[in-house]
Motif scaffolding. Structure first.
Motif, short mmCIF file in Angstrom:
data_model
loop_
_atom_site.label_atom_id
_atom_site.label_comp_id
_atom_site.label_asym_id
_atom_site.label_seq_id
_atom_site.Cartn_x
_atom_site.Cartn_y
_atom_site.Cartn_z
N GLY A 464 -65.07 -40.41 -70.87
CA GLY A 464 -66.01 -41.54 -70.82
C GLY A 464 -66.22 -42.11 -69.44
O GLY A 464 -67.05 -43.00 -69.26
N ARG A 465 -65.48 -41.61 -68.44
CA ARG A 465 -65.65 -42.12 -67.09
C ARG A 465 -66.81 -41.37 -66.43
O ARG A 465 -66.70 -40.19 -66.12
CB ARG A 465 -64.38 -41.92 -66.27
CG ARG A 465 -63.24 -42.83 -66.66
CD ARG A 465 -63.48 -44.25 -66.16
NE ARG A 465 -63.53 -44.32 -64.72
CZ ARG A 465 -62.47 -44.46 -63.93
NH1 ARG A 465 -61.28 -44.55 -64.46
NH2 ARG A 465 -62.62 -44.54 -62.63
N PRO A 585 -63.25 -53.77 -63.91
CA PRO A 585 -64.16 -52.88 -64.64
C PRO A 585 -65.62 -53.30 -64.60
O PRO A 585 -66.51 -52.45 -64.71
CB PRO A 585 -63.61 -52.92 -66.07
CG PRO A 585 -62.17 -53.29 -65.92
CD PRO A 585 -62.13 -54.23 -64.75
N ASN A 586 -65.92 -54.59 -64.44
CA ASN A 586 -67.31 -55.04 -64.46
C ASN A 586 -68.03 -54.81 -63.13
O ASN A 586 -69.25 -54.99 -63.05
CB ASN A 586 -67.36 -56.54 -64.82
CG ASN A 586 -68.77 -57.02 -65.10
OD1 ASN A 586 -69.50 -56.38 -65.86
ND2 ASN A 586 -69.17 -58.11 -64.48
N SER A 588 -69.85 -52.74 -60.57
CA SER A 588 -70.56 -51.46 -60.68
C SER A 588 -71.33 -51.09 -59.42
O SER A 588 -72.00 -50.06 -59.40
CB SER A 588 -71.53 -51.50 -61.87
OG SER A 588 -72.51 -52.51 -61.66
N GLY A 613 -65.64 -49.17 -65.44
CA GLY A 613 -66.07 -49.68 -66.74
C GLY A 613 -67.08 -48.73 -67.36
O GLY A 613 -67.22 -47.58 -66.98
N SER A 614 -67.84 -49.25 -68.33
CA SER A 614 -68.80 -48.39 -69.05
C SER A 614 -70.16 -48.34 -68.37
O SER A 614 -70.96 -47.44 -68.63
CB SER A 614 -68.96 -48.91 -70.49
OG SER A 614 -69.37 -50.28 -70.47
N GLU A 616 -73.13 -47.72 -65.61
CA GLU A 616 -73.38 -46.73 -64.56
C GLU A 616 -73.17 -47.40 -63.20
O GLU A 616 -73.65 -48.51 -62.96
CB GLU A 616 -74.82 -46.22 -64.66
CG GLU A 616 -75.13 -45.12 -63.66
CD GLU A 616 -76.56 -44.60 -63.82
OE1 GLU A 616 -77.17 -44.26 -62.80
OE2 GLU A 616 -77.04 -44.56 -64.97
#
Length: 718
Positions: A464-465, A585-586, A588, A613-614, A616
């Motif tokens: 998921g990374r 994580p936030n 980006s 994080g999730s 992009e």
């Protein structure tokens, strides 16, 4: 005070002191000793750093920029200028009907008079593009008489490393004298003759004579590239000596006993069951290796390397639980309080629900809290202790230290790692050692620099990374980048803006703003960050902008980082203090200013702060044009790959092992002739010969170590 030669025995020419050479008085001997040159053998191994080819004359028309050559011509014009600073330009022509400009910035009036039109000049230097064709800046030269026809050199001229107070001519003369006392092959040779035959390599005596004074028919290109058989012969022996030194130290350390953690691993199983994710295949493989090591009664010495975000910390936590379950204490040391605090938070979240007591010891823990922490460590109440250099200080005593974990180990000196290990040497036992790095180490470097360690790699990222998208932009596009930050933060994301120190040399990567940085350099980085912070506050008034740099008080740094992690800051302006370990994580978007000034591995570490994080994520490398060729290669590599191991190999090629590892920090001695990127193919041969010598000819191994390393051999087990 310089060390004295170990022997003055005339039967051992290698150890004969340099004072026996003509022209070496007390002052010269002292200057040579300051560079570690004490004996004849030291001069034999003081090899040329390059060669000058004066065996031929090159036509001016055929000169290539950057290729040193010798030319001869007639002065066609002379011009003195004072526009920016004094300069002397001499136009030289030859039979090839081309012109070369000789340029001097430091000159005397007598030199100007020498360069009369029509005078013949022979010079040696490196041509480079100038305003009016090729030019040589400060070449060495000789003015020739009208009828003079000097001969050409018969051999390449060696150029030795400079030694303060000892001129180049003196150095050449002393080395020539030392070489005249070289023993015969049988006395000098230590390598098995079969090895030399298999590799088509000359004897050591022949290799030294060729390396110092190559004959006229020598392969000049190979010598300049460091790939001539004579050089390869010396490289093989030097790599072998370093390998044997590390292996010998490992053998010495493993003669000690270590606690065997033979419990079933119930605590580790409980942690795995509680984790919200499953271990990757690479994490499981490395943990299995640790389990095998820790169950044996000999000290583990293992390096775990893994890319940013590969999950080294949880593997270390699982290993710590094996020690705790067997009744031993664990010490985890990190180089900065920021990184140590993050480890502390992780270990407390994972281990305290299992009933494991986790403690904290760093520089800012003072007074009563420090006294209580030391007491709890000494009586064993604290089973896992996380901290910084404070863990190694006098007065910190463990009741039963069984496992030492060192993160970002290359940032600690040899003495520091030994000091922590020695906290657990009671009863004749030593603790197991696990060292970790988020800077992937090229295989060639690991085989050489860490031959005393078993090396494991977590070479798989968690599922998921998504890879971080990397772009390089000219600093002229800064305004549109500011708008991009505005848009990202408006969507609820966070961004970093990293400031680095601007240096004059475009090809020299900076190490700006490290957490341990001090003095004028760190002050300049802090000022640059402060200026950028103020400019971005003005340009983005609607955003919450924070600032972190190495000159701030630790408490202020921690407060700013904590606010950023908690989402109370949108844009963090920072120096490279955030290079390692900070997990938000936030975040980006990462902007690195003056990216051309940093090395590949450091840029990759900075890029690793985003993409956690999730969302992009992107990394923007801002550069100041024009880019040097080296800087262009670095930025291109980062755009092409996110693989830290690929990046590490390229970084080794561009920067060399000393800069990549931090030679002074690791204790990795500088090589005299070997180049790990160039000579990697010899490492398997070195390992094979090393095994044979350690088992069948240990005395020969000792002599090889003494010849090449001497007193610089690294500390056992460090």
């Amino acid at each position: 005070m310089p060390a004295s030669p170990k022997s003055t025995d005339p039967a051992d020419p290698a150890r004969t002191p340099l004072s026996t050479l003509a022209g070496v008085g007390a002052r010269t001997a002292e200057k040579l000793a300051a560079r570690g040159l004490l004996t004849l053998q030291d001069l034999w191994l003081q090899l040329p750093r390059r060669y000058e080819d004066r065996t031929r004359l090159a036509p001016i028309r055929g000169l290539q920029p950057g290729m040193p050559v010798q030319v001869e011509g007639v002065v066609e014009a002379v011009e003195r200028g004072f526009r920016y600073r004094p300069s002397l330009r001499v136009a030289l022509g030859d039979d090839s009907r081309a012109t070369l400009v000789l340029r001097f910035f430091h000159f005397r009036a007598t030199q100007v008079a020498q360069f009369r039109v029509g005078a013949r000049v022979r010079c040696y230097g490196t041509p480079r593009p100038g305003q009016h064709g090729l030019e040589m800046v400060h070449p060495t030269y000789r003015l020739l008489g009208d009828e003079e026809q000097p001969g050409l050199g018969e051999r390449l001229d060696p150029v030795y490393p400079q030694i303060e107070g000892v001129g180049a001519a003196t150095m050449r003369r002393l080395i020539r004298q030392a070489l005249e006392r070289l023993p015969d092959d049988d006395t000098l040779e230590l390598l098995p003759k079969a090895v030399l035959r298999e590799r088509h390599l000359p004897s050591l005596r022949a290799a030294l004579l060729t390396a110092h004074h190559p004959p006229p028919d020598a392969d000049v290109a190979a010598l300049l590239a460091g790939t001539h058989p004579a050089q390869r012969r010396l490289v093989l022996e030097e790599l072998l000596a370093h390998h044997l030194s590390l292996r010998r130290q490992r053998i010495t350390l493993q003669r000690h006993a270590a606690p065997a953690f033979a419990k079933a691993g119930a605590l580790a199983d409980r942690l795995r069951a509680a984790l919200p994710f499953a271990l990757t295949g690479a994490q499981q493989r490395v943990f299995d290796q640790l389990v095998r090591d820790l169950r044996r009664p000999v000290p583990m010495l293992r390096l775990v390397q893994g890319d940013v975000g590969s999950g080294k910390t949880v593997v270390a936590a699982l290993a710590a639980l094996l020690a705790v379950e067997s009744g031993a204490q664990v010490a985890l040391m990190a180089p900065t309080e920021l990184l140590a605090e993050q480890h502390l938070a992780s270990f407390r979240a994972w281990l305290e629900p299992l009933g494991v007591r986790v403690g904290w010891l760093a520089g800012k823990v003072a007074g009563k809290a420090r006294t209580q922490a030391r007491a709890a460590i000494a009586d064993g109440t604290l089973q896992v202790v996380v901290g910084t250099h404070a863990l190694m200080q006098e007065g910190v005593a463990f009741r039963n230290l069984g496992l030492v974990i060192v993160d970002e180990q290359h940032r600690f000196g040899v003495h520091q790692r030994l000091a922590l290990r020695d906290k657990g040497t009671e009863g004749g036992r030593v603790p197991h050692q696990l060292v970790m790095t988020a800077t992937p180490i090229p295989r060639t470097l690991a085989m050489t620099a860490y031959a005393d360690l078993d090396v494991s790699a977590i070479d798989e990222l968690p599922p998921g990374r998504a890879p971080v998208r990397t772009v390089a932009l000219s600093a002229q596009r800064r305004p549109e980048l500011i708008e991009r930050i505005r848009g990202a933060c408006a969507e609820g994301r966070q961004a970093y803006w990293v400031c680095t120190l601007i240096e004059e040399d475009n090809d020299k990567p900076g190490e700006a703003g490290s957490a341990a940085g001090s003095g004028a350099r760190s002050e300049m980085v802090a000022q640059a960050a402060q200026g950028t912070f103020e400019a971005l506050c003005a340009a983005l008034p609607e955003l919450r902008v924070g600032l972190v740099h190495g000159r701030m008080k630790a408490a202020d740094k921690q407060h700013a980082m904590r606010r950023f992690k908690n989402g109370e800051i949108d844009l963090l302006v920072a120096t490279t203090v955030i290079e390692v370990g900070v997990d938000v994580p936030n975040a980006s978007l990462m902007i690195v200013e003056n990216a051309e000034r940093l090395g590949l591995s450091q840029l990759h570490q900075l890029r690793g702060r985003v993409g956690r994080g999730s969302a992009e994520s992107s990394c923007v490398l801002l550069y100041q044009p024009p880019l040097s060729q080296t800087a262009r290669q670095r930025l291109a590599t980062l755009r092409e790959t996110n693989d830290g191991f690929v990046i590490a190999e390229k970084d080794l090629e561009l920067r060399g092992p000393g800069e990549l590892l931090g030679t002074r920090q690791t204790g990795l001695a500088a090589f005299r002739v070997a180049d790990l990127a160039r000579d990697a193919d010899l490492l398997p041969v070195v390992h094979g010969i090393g095994d044979r010598l350690l088992h069948k000819a240990p005395a020969v191994a000792d002599r090889l170590i003494e010849r090449w390393i001497g007193g610089a051999a690294r500390y056992a087990g460090a």
